[in-house]
Design a protein around this motif. Structure first.
Motif, short mmCIF file in Angstrom:
data_model
loop_
_atom_site.label_atom_id
_atom_site.label_comp_id
_atom_site.label_asym_id
_atom_site.label_seq_id
_atom_site.Cartn_x
_atom_site.Cartn_y
_atom_site.Cartn_z
N SER A 1 0.83 -1.20 0.00
CA SER A 1 0.00 0.00 0.00
C SER A 1 0.87 1.26 0.00
CB SER A 1 -0.92 -0.01 1.22
OG SER A 1 -1.73 1.14 1.25
N ALA A 2 1.94 1.24 0.79
CA ALA A 2 2.85 2.39 0.83
C ALA A 2 3.52 2.59 -0.52
CB ALA A 2 3.90 2.18 1.92
N TRP A 3 3.94 1.51 -1.13
CA TRP A 3 4.61 1.61 -2.43
C TRP A 3 3.67 2.21 -3.47
CZ3 TRP A 3 3.89 -0.65 -7.29
CH2 TRP A 3 4.97 -0.50 -8.18
N ARG A 4 2.41 1.76 -3.47
CA ARG A 4 1.44 2.31 -4.42
C ARG A 4 1.19 3.79 -4.16
NH1 ARG A 4 -1.21 -2.76 -3.55
NH2 ARG A 4 -2.57 -1.76 -2.01
N THR A 5 1.10 4.15 -2.87
CA THR A 5 0.84 5.54 -2.51
C THR A 5 1.99 6.45 -2.95
OG1 THR A 5 -0.51 4.91 -0.60
CG2 THR A 5 0.45 7.11 -0.58
N VAL A 6 3.21 6.01 -2.68
CA VAL A 6 4.38 6.81 -3.04
C VAL A 6 4.50 6.91 -4.56
CG1 VAL A 6 6.91 6.89 -2.98
CG2 VAL A 6 5.62 6.31 -0.91
N ARG A 7 4.27 5.81 -5.26
CA ARG A 7 4.38 5.84 -6.72
C ARG A 7 3.36 6.80 -7.31
NH1 ARG A 7 2.81 0.67 -10.34
NH2 ARG A 7 0.80 1.27 -9.45
N LYS A 8 2.11 6.75 -6.81
CA LYS A 8 1.07 7.65 -7.33
C LYS A 8 1.43 9.10 -7.04
CE LYS A 8 -3.89 8.51 -7.26
NZ LYS A 8 -3.74 9.97 -7.15
N SER A 9 1.98 9.35 -5.86
CA SER A 9 2.36 10.72 -5.51
C SER A 9 3.45 11.24 -6.45
CB SER A 9 2.85 10.76 -4.06
OG SER A 9 3.30 12.05 -3.71
N ARG A 10 4.41 10.39 -6.76
CA ARG A 10 5.50 10.81 -7.65
C ARG A 10 5.00 11.01 -9.07
NH1 ARG A 10 10.13 6.65 -5.32
NH2 ARG A 10 10.63 7.87 -3.45
N GLU A 11 4.07 10.15 -9.50
CA GLU A 11 3.52 10.30 -10.84
C GLU A 11 2.73 11.61 -10.95
OE1 GLU A 11 1.25 6.77 -11.27
OE2 GLU A 11 2.92 5.58 -12.03
N ASP A 12 1.96 11.92 -9.90
CA ASP A 12 1.20 13.17 -9.91
C ASP A 12 2.13 14.37 -9.92
OD1 ASP A 12 -1.10 11.68 -9.84
OD2 ASP A 12 -1.47 11.96 -7.69
N ALA A 13 3.20 14.29 -9.13
CA ALA A 13 4.16 15.39 -9.09
C ALA A 13 4.85 15.56 -10.43
CB ALA A 13 5.19 15.14 -7.99
N GLY A 14 5.15 14.45 -11.09
CA GLY A 14 5.81 14.51 -12.38
C GLY A 14 4.94 15.14 -13.45
N ARG A 15 3.63 14.82 -13.39
CA ARG A 15 2.73 15.37 -14.40
C ARG A 15 2.53 16.87 -14.23
NH1 ARG A 15 0.08 10.27 -13.98
NH2 ARG A 15 -1.16 11.00 -12.20
N THR A 16 2.59 17.34 -13.00
CA THR A 16 2.40 18.77 -12.78
C THR A 16 3.67 19.57 -13.01
OG1 THR A 16 2.86 18.52 -10.41
CG2 THR A 16 0.56 18.38 -11.11
N ARG A 17 4.82 18.89 -13.05
CA ARG A 17 6.09 19.62 -13.23
C ARG A 17 6.19 20.19 -14.63
NH1 ARG A 17 9.22 15.80 -11.71
NH2 ARG A 17 9.02 16.32 -9.52
N SER A 18 5.79 19.41 -15.62
CA SER A 18 5.76 19.93 -16.99
C SER A 18 4.98 18.96 -17.84
CB SER A 18 7.17 20.11 -17.56
OG SER A 18 7.75 18.85 -17.83
N ASP A 19 4.50 19.43 -18.96
CA ASP A 19 3.72 18.58 -19.86
C ASP A 19 4.61 17.79 -20.80
OD1 ASP A 19 1.36 19.50 -18.79
OD2 ASP A 19 1.19 21.17 -20.22
N GLU A 20 5.88 18.14 -20.85
CA GLU A 20 6.76 17.52 -21.85
C GLU A 20 7.72 16.55 -21.17
OE1 GLU A 20 9.94 18.72 -25.36
OE2 GLU A 20 8.90 20.25 -24.19
N GLY A 21 7.42 15.28 -21.25
CA GLY A 21 8.31 14.24 -20.74
C GLY A 21 8.47 14.24 -19.24
#
Length: 209
Positions: A99-119
């Protein structure tokens, strides 16, 4: 002497000398029989270990709190699916880690998407064509590894199963969980790993991975 003084003393005597794994098993059996007391008493004893496991996966304090609460809720909800009460502690630790791994992965994915739209999320995963093969190799290695772990003595299985859940296991927590002196954890772990290494070396399937 009042009942308020007798109760805590009786509870202390009941659990003295028992590992967290034994207490978890007792709590599951009692809960199924309609007695919620042992499970309620287990919460403050086991929560620090769950917290340590979750934080080791990179979860922050707020995420860890949510995950640990979710693990307790999952235990009550899925309690009837645990066929062997002695596996309750391991079930909770594995649930916490995943559960922790899924939570952390989702958080990082969300942070990555908001950082920029390109890659922005390219660093999160290998190229798609490499993932299935890599996962297949890893899953097969894990299957062989844990098949040999299951052949080890119970003491080794429980110890290796616990310390494998975190990168830097807290030996004080491991000691309380398994009822093992802190000073014997390192040497015991070394002997167990040596036995496992010998078994894996002798397995031709492991050598070709």
């Amino acid at each position: 002497m009042s009942d308020d003084r007798v109760g805590p003393l009786a509870s202390d005597l009941q659990y003295r000398g028992k590992s967290l794994a034994d207490r978890a098993a007792d709590a599951v059996v009692a809960y199924r029989d309609g007695d919620r007391g042992p499970l309620a008493e287990l919460v403050p004893a086991l929560t620090p270990l769950l917290w340590h496991t979750v934080r080791a996966q990179g979860a922050d304090q707020e995420q860890a709190q949510d995950v640990v609460q979710g693990v307790w809720l999952s235990l009550v909800r899925d309690l009837e699916t645990i066929r062997d009460p002695r596996a309750a502690l391991q079930w909770m630790l594995v649930t916490a880690k995943r559960s922790a791994w899924r939570t952390v992965r989702k958080s990082r994915e969300d942070a990555g998407r908001t950082r920029s739209d390109e890659g922005a999320t390219q660093w999160l995963a290998a190229p798609a064509e490499e993932v299935p093969e890599a996962l297949a190799v890893r899953d097969e290695r894990d299957r062989i590894l844990w098949a040999h772990v299951r052949t080890l003595p119970d003491r080794c299985r429980r110890l290796l199963g616990l310390v494998s859940l975190v990168d830097r296991p807290d030996y004080a927590v491991v000691s309380r969980t398994l009822g093992m002196p802190v000073g014997s954890i390192g040497p015991t772990r070394g002997r167990c790993l040596a036995k496992l290494r010998i078994a894996l070396t002798a397995d031709p399937e492991w050598g070709v991975r």
